[in-house]
Design a protein around this motif. Sequence first.
Motif, PDB file in Angstrom:
ATOM      1  N   GLY A  37      23.999  -9.946 -43.140  1.00 32.99           N
ATOM      2  CA  GLY A  37      23.251  -8.741 -42.781  1.00 32.99           C
ATOM      3  C   GLY A  37      21.824  -8.742 -43.269  1.00 32.99           C
ATOM      4  N   LEU A  38      21.233  -9.912 -43.429  1.00 35.30           N
ATOM      5  CA  LEU A  38      19.854 -10.028 -43.930  1.00 35.30           C
ATOM      6  C   LEU A  38      18.838 -10.117 -42.792  1.00 35.30           C
ATOM      7  N   HIS A  39      19.296  -9.970 -41.553  1.00 31.94           N
ATOM      8  CA  HIS A  39      18.415  -9.965 -40.365  1.00 31.94           C
ATOM      9  C   HIS A  39      17.603 -11.250 -40.248  1.00 31.94           C
ATOM     10  N   ILE A  40      18.211 -12.361 -40.623  1.00 30.25           N
ATOM     11  CA  ILE A  40      17.502 -13.636 -40.567  1.00 30.25           C
ATOM     12  C   ILE A  40      17.282 -14.076 -39.124  1.00 30.25           C
ATOM     13  N   ARG A  41      18.193 -13.730 -38.238  1.00 23.06           N
ATOM     14  CA  ARG A  41      18.012 -14.074 -36.819  1.00 23.06           C
ATOM     15  C   ARG A  41      16.707 -13.511 -36.290  1.00 23.06           C
ATOM     16  N   GLU A  42      16.401 -12.261 -36.612  1.00 18.35           N
ATOM     17  CA  GLU A  42      15.201 -11.612 -36.097  1.00 18.35           C
ATOM     18  C   GLU A  42      13.968 -11.900 -36.941  1.00 18.35           C
ATOM     19  N   ARG A  43      14.119 -11.899 -38.250  1.00 22.33           N
ATOM     20  CA  ARG A  43      12.942 -11.917 -39.122  1.00 22.33           C
ATOM     21  C   ARG A  43      12.729 -13.230 -39.853  1.00 22.33           C
ATOM     22  N   GLY A  44      13.696 -14.145 -39.739  1.00 21.94           N
ATOM     23  CA  GLY A  44      13.537 -15.434 -40.392  1.00 21.94           C
ATOM     24  C   GLY A  44      13.691 -15.361 -41.899  1.00 21.94           C
ATOM     25  N   MET A  45      13.333 -16.472 -42.555  1.00 23.33           N
ATOM     26  CA  MET A  45      13.464 -16.552 -44.011  1.00 23.33           C
ATOM     27  C   MET A  45      12.137 -16.735 -44.719  1.00 23.33           C
ATOM     28  N   THR A  46      11.061 -16.875 -43.966  1.00 22.80           N
ATOM     29  CA  THR A  46       9.770 -17.118 -44.592  1.00 22.80           C
ATOM     30  C   THR A  46       9.025 -15.812 -44.835  1.00 22.80           C
ATOM     31  N   ALA A  47       8.213 -15.797 -45.867  1.00 17.09           N
ATOM     32  CA  ALA A  47       7.374 -14.646 -46.227  1.00 17.09           C
ATOM     33  C   ALA A  47       8.189 -13.380 -46.397  1.00 17.09           C
TER      34      ALA A  47
END
Length: 484
Positions: A158-168
């Motif tokens: 549920g960290l929204h990595i699909r939409e927002r990625g992992m960078t910055a």
Amino acid sequence: MKKSTSVNDDCEFAAVAGWIDKYLSGDLKYPVLAQVAPGDIRAQLPSSAPEQGEPFDALMADFERTVLPGITHWNSPRFFAYFATSAAPVAVAAEALAAALDVKAMLWRTSPAATELEEVVMEWLGKLLGVEQFTGIIYDTASIGGFTALAAARESLGLHIRERGMTARDLPALRVYVTEHTHSHIPKACIALGIGLENVVVVESDDRFAMRPGDLQKHIDRDIAAGMRPMCVVATAGTTSTTSCDPIAPIAQVTRARNIWLHVDAAYAGVAAIMPEYRWILEGVEHADSLVVNPHKWLFVPMDCSVLYVRDPEQLRRTFSLIPEYLRSQEERVRNYMDYGLQLGRRFRALKLWFVLRYFGAEGLRERLRGHIALAQEFASWVRADPDWEVMAPHPLSVVCLRYNPVHTHGLSSEDWLELTNAQVMESVNRTGEVFLSHTKIGGRFVLRMAIGNLRTTRADVACAWEILRSHARRRGMKAYGGG
């Protein structure tokens, strides 16, 4: 000679079919391990493609003259390296049919039979394995299946990595838990997914090379207290080096209590669960989130065919589904397999697995797996009966780890000497071309691996390998203590 312009002329298919028939029947003999040096094959090949087409008989001649000397014959009954595999003739026939159809099994409509046959075959195999509650998808290899499972595990946080990625972004360190015996594709997946090797936590193993659930719990609780986020635990049923099995049920107790994704890598040993007496291998898997099994390892299906079973296919679809307009489907209530992984174009892999399951039947497959396990146990008994050799790990299935450790050398038998000697024995044995074995390290010790799993391997093949091993080891031992 003028090249034919018709795909039906010159009996190309008949010639290839005849060659394959002779090869699989054992009429054509080749060294198991390719007996060439680096660059030998390349040196025989032109630097550019031909401008004009060539006749088919010239292609076959060069295949036999140039290509075959550089082939390591995985389909040989005396291939005992890595994980012995084999392609049943019926599956080779299915592979040829799939190649002729040239299906791209991405949408239901791009070949409804490919999609629906895959669904049915996954259900058949799931019932045989005792994982009926899971949904299966066929990929090429366990490396991709494992990557796909870890991607879904990451998305499930549920960290929204699909939409927002992992960078910055201010994200906690995501942690993946393995043992030193876990296959290398899991750390590779962690590299590709942005988890990082520093966040792959190696959990301690017991004296049978299996994960310690208590130590797993300590690592996880320590990481949670430090503000890290456990993402996935990977349990292995049949490790690559020794075929050890992590205790899935106790591990699942740890993961369920902390809501952590549990992935089970059963690429090699999972198919053993089709035998009732070996169902224990997957005991507790009903509590896992994903499971990988490779029919192309020990179910007589040619490379490539790896199955990922997932408890929640919608989680997998949410992780990967991305549909451009030109691929939008009008059909409802159908499965479009392109939504469940990175691949768009997919081969019609279900066909060869369907052929194998129908041709052998469940009991026929069980009979052959039992035969391989029995051969491995007999081989281990031969090793134990020889005072110059030792079995180096438990061998519940069809792989035996062993090494030459002669009693005559006494003080010479340091670990350095044993590693050098066993490596020399393995290389000299493999150079004969009669058999092919590989090695691993267990607890820092160099050991040989005897992997039995070919459809055509007999007791005579295993006995031949043992005699060659003993003969070459005796020569090394005699040199070591002045006997030759």
